[in-house]
Design an enzyme around this catalytic site. Structure first.
Site, mmCIF file in Angstrom:
data_model
loop_
_atom_site.group_PDB
_atom_site.id
_atom_site.type_symbol
_atom_site.label_atom_id
_atom_site.label_comp_id
_atom_site.label_asym_id
_atom_site.label_seq_id
_atom_site.Cartn_x
_atom_site.Cartn_y
_atom_site.Cartn_z
ATOM 1 N N LYS A 195 34.213 -40.721 144.768
ATOM 2 C CA LYS A 195 33.973 -40.757 146.214
ATOM 3 C C LYS A 195 32.746 -41.615 146.486
ATOM 4 C CE LYS A 195 33.117 -37.776 150.237
ATOM 5 N NZ LYS A 195 32.984 -36.389 150.706
ATOM 6 N N LYS A 248 38.318 -42.142 146.936
ATOM 7 C CA LYS A 248 38.054 -42.133 148.369
ATOM 8 C C LYS A 248 36.885 -43.072 148.658
ATOM 9 C CE LYS A 248 36.708 -39.012 152.149
ATOM 10 N NZ LYS A 248 36.257 -37.649 152.513
#
Length: 322
Positions: A195, A248
């Site tokens: 992320k 992400k």
């Protein structure tokens, strides 16, 4: 003029031929629909920066679940807006917390739906950071203890998958141990393994009311410049017991999705985040892009890069098109 024996255009002449040789397929079953759950009753509030996406009260979830199932979208992930926030995010693991109630509602009204839950503290802390603040910094180990309690509370409420998104070191292992110790060994972990500290999260912070009150999250989320580090992060999560690895954001990091796909046999998830959704929607609203085509192309690119599943706010819209 001399032409080659092989002419690629032969197999592009019509849709039947194109579909016959198509290498990448997108189906509704591969889409995960994020849902924002808010306090109150009979509430459905559109998020201004994300046209077509709503905050829903718990009693509205069954209707949403029914629509998802009708479209073939069998998987949702829940994000909660609590009634109250405090400095330690206690609402995240409250027995009667917003997400705990939402899980029970969905499992009662739509038991066939797979329910994932976001496990993080940013939506529940008054300061907006993803962990416990100590001496001006996020305390990794203190946060991990709370995350494990939160994941366990979600499992007790009926969650099928817990998805830690905080980027604390060691949290997957701590969550796996807590789940197994309490006989929730069948609850899977979809780790936000990679992320990045991305500018594409802006609309989500509006939707979930979780922007940091001061500072930013670059001290725990990944530097967008780094690729090799993604392999180290994912490897740690695999070793700690992650069942699914997530990247992400999505489209800005197609190379990272491919990197993980080539390195690991685990299922790979990609999150087409709020900023990706918002910019495509805005361009379509202004008539600059064909919404259906760019939506489909963007999601197909994530699948082509190697994602087995995609978290996207376009899930219902794309499923209708499919």
């Amino acid at each position: 003029m001399i032409y080659p024996d092989y002419r690629p255009r032969r197999l592009r002449r019509n849709e039947n031929l194109r579909s016959l040789v198509r290498e990448t397929v997108l189906t509704p079953a591969q889409l995960i629909y994020p849902l924002f759950v808010m306090p109150g009753k009979n509430k459905r509030e559109e998020i201004s920066s994300m046209p077509g996406v709503f905050r829903l009260s718990v009693d509205q979830l069954a209707k949403e679940a029914k629509e998802c199932r009708k479209l073939g979208v069998n998987h949702v992930i829940l994000f909660g807006l609590p009634e109250k926030k405090d400095r330690v995010g206690s609402g995240a693991h409250a027995t009667d917390g917003i997400i705990q109630r939402a899980i029970k509602e969905l499992k009662n009204k739509a038991p066939e739906l797979t329910v994932s839950t976001d496990v993080c503290l940013c939506e529940y802390t008054s300061h907006g950071h993803c962990g416990i603040i100590h001496e001006g910094m996020v305390d990794n180990d203190a946060t991990v203890e709370v995350l494990a309690r939160t994941a366990l509370s979600h499992a007790k409420a009926g969650a099928d998958i817990v998805a830690p998104s905080d980027m604390m070191d060691g949290r997957v292992g701590e969550i796996r141990a807590a789940l197994d110790e309490h006989n929730f060994d069948q609850v899977a972990i979809m780790s936000y393994a990679v992320k990045y500290a991305s500018a594409f999260y802006g609309p989500f912070r509006d939707a979930a009311d979780c922007a940091p009150q001061e500072g930013d999250r670059r001290g725990y989320q990944m530097d967008p410049a780094n690729a090799r580090e993604a392999l180290r992060e994912a490897t740690l999560d695999v070793e700690e017991g992650a069942d699914i690895l997530m990247v992400k954001p999505g489209m800005p990091y197609l190379d990272i999705i491919r990197l993980l796909r080539d390195e690991f046999d685990h299922p790979i998830a990609a999150y087409q985040v709020s900023g990706e959704y918002a910019m495509l929607k805005a361009a379509a609203i202004n008539g600059w892009l064909d919404e259906e085509r760019v939506m489909a192309e963007s999601l197909l690119s994530l699948r082509r890069a190697g994602a087995d599943m995609i978290l996207t706010y376009f899930a219902k819209q794309m499923a209708k098109l499919l």
